[in-house]
Motif scaffolding. Structure first.
Motif, PDB file in Angstrom:
ATOM      1  N   LEU A 221       0.903  -1.138   0.125  1.00 38.06           N
ATOM      2  CA  LEU A 221      -0.064   0.150   0.012  1.00 38.06           C
ATOM      3  C   LEU A 221       0.971   1.298   0.023  1.00 38.06           C
ATOM      4  N   ALA A 222       0.575   2.134  -0.885  1.00 36.46           N
ATOM      5  CA  ALA A 222       1.557   3.354  -0.921  1.00 36.46           C
ATOM      6  C   ALA A 222       0.433   4.547  -1.006  1.00 36.46           C
ATOM      7  N   LEU A 223       1.112   5.886  -0.321  1.00 33.05           N
ATOM      8  CA  LEU A 223       0.099   6.906  -0.497  1.00 33.05           C
ATOM      9  C   LEU A 223       0.738   7.716  -1.511  1.00 33.05           C
ATOM     10  N   ILE A 224      -0.111   8.109  -2.559  1.00 32.78           N
ATOM     11  CA  ILE A 224       0.216   8.730  -3.754  1.00 32.78           C
ATOM     12  C   ILE A 224       0.158  10.494  -3.662  1.00 32.78           C
ATOM     13  N   GLY A 225      -1.179  10.798  -2.884  1.00 29.78           N
ATOM     14  CA  GLY A 225      -1.031  12.417  -2.679  1.00 29.78           C
ATOM     15  C   GLY A 225      -2.255  12.507  -1.703  1.00 29.78           C
ATOM     16  N   LEU A 226      -2.213  14.101  -1.264  1.00 29.34           N
ATOM     17  CA  LEU A 226      -3.122  14.447  -0.169  1.00 29.34           C
ATOM     18  C   LEU A 226      -3.864  15.617  -0.804  1.00 29.34           C
ATOM     19  N   PHE A 227      -5.026  15.541  -0.390  1.00 30.15           N
ATOM     20  CA  PHE A 227      -6.060  16.961  -0.670  1.00 30.15           C
ATOM     21  C   PHE A 227      -6.306  17.620   0.683  1.00 30.15           C
ATOM     22  N   HIS A 228      -6.414  18.826   0.781  1.00 26.05           N
ATOM     23  CA  HIS A 228      -6.727  19.581   1.837  1.00 26.05           C
ATOM     24  C   HIS A 228      -7.691  20.633   1.503  1.00 26.05           C
ATOM     25  N   SER A 229      -8.756  20.665   2.205  1.00 22.05           N
ATOM     26  CA  SER A 229      -9.850  21.835   2.065  1.00 22.05           C
ATOM     27  C   SER A 229     -10.154  22.242   3.428  1.00 22.05           C
ATOM     28  N   PRO A 230     -10.841  23.405   3.618  1.00 17.67           N
ATOM     29  CA  PRO A 230     -11.078  23.824   4.942  1.00 17.67           C
ATOM     30  C   PRO A 230     -12.109  22.889   5.624  1.00 17.67           C
TER      31      PRO A 230
END
Length: 126
Positions: A66-75
């Motif tokens: 399992l690998a982390l590819i990206g992160l998305f952050h919003s309020p």
């Protein structure tokens, strides 16, 4: 009430003030075929060699894990893209189950998974 004045309520099919047909020649300019995207003629965008080298890291991901590819952050919420060992990529949020583990938290640079009392922290490779 008199039964002769009772009628079932039904919406009108067409408002009475609209013309019944389009004016003559109104559709003459309409396309006869469905619209399709047009290929760009300028070719692929050139990427400077230093950018391509920085973006390409051989063997950065273990294909069997399992690998982390990206992160998305919003309020309001955060989400993460993870790559499963099968190669499938999923977008996950806190509380969802991925690969048998619950996403317990999504931080600014990591993803925390909880499975059977053990916590695993994934960070983006590279």
């Amino acid at each position: 009430m008199d039964e002769s004045t009772l009628r079932p309520l039904r919406p009108r099919i067409r408002p009475r003030d609209l013309p019944q047909a389009a004016p003559e020649g109104a559709m003459a300019d309409a396309p006869t075929e469905p619209l399709r995207p047009v290929a760009r003629s300028d070719g692929p965008v050139a990427v400077p060699p230093e950018v391509a080298e920085a973006a390409t890291q051989p063997d950065a991901l273990d294909p069997d894990r399992l690998a982390l590819i990206g992160l998305f952050h919003s309020p309001g919420a955060s989400a993460a893209l993870v790559r499963l060992a099968s190669g499938q990529i999923l977008r996950v949020e806190t509380g969802q189950v991925v690969a048998g583990a619950v996403v317990s938290a999504i931080g600014p640079d990591s993803l925390r998974l909880q499975r059977g009392g053990r916590e695993t922290i994934l960070t983006i490779a590279g």
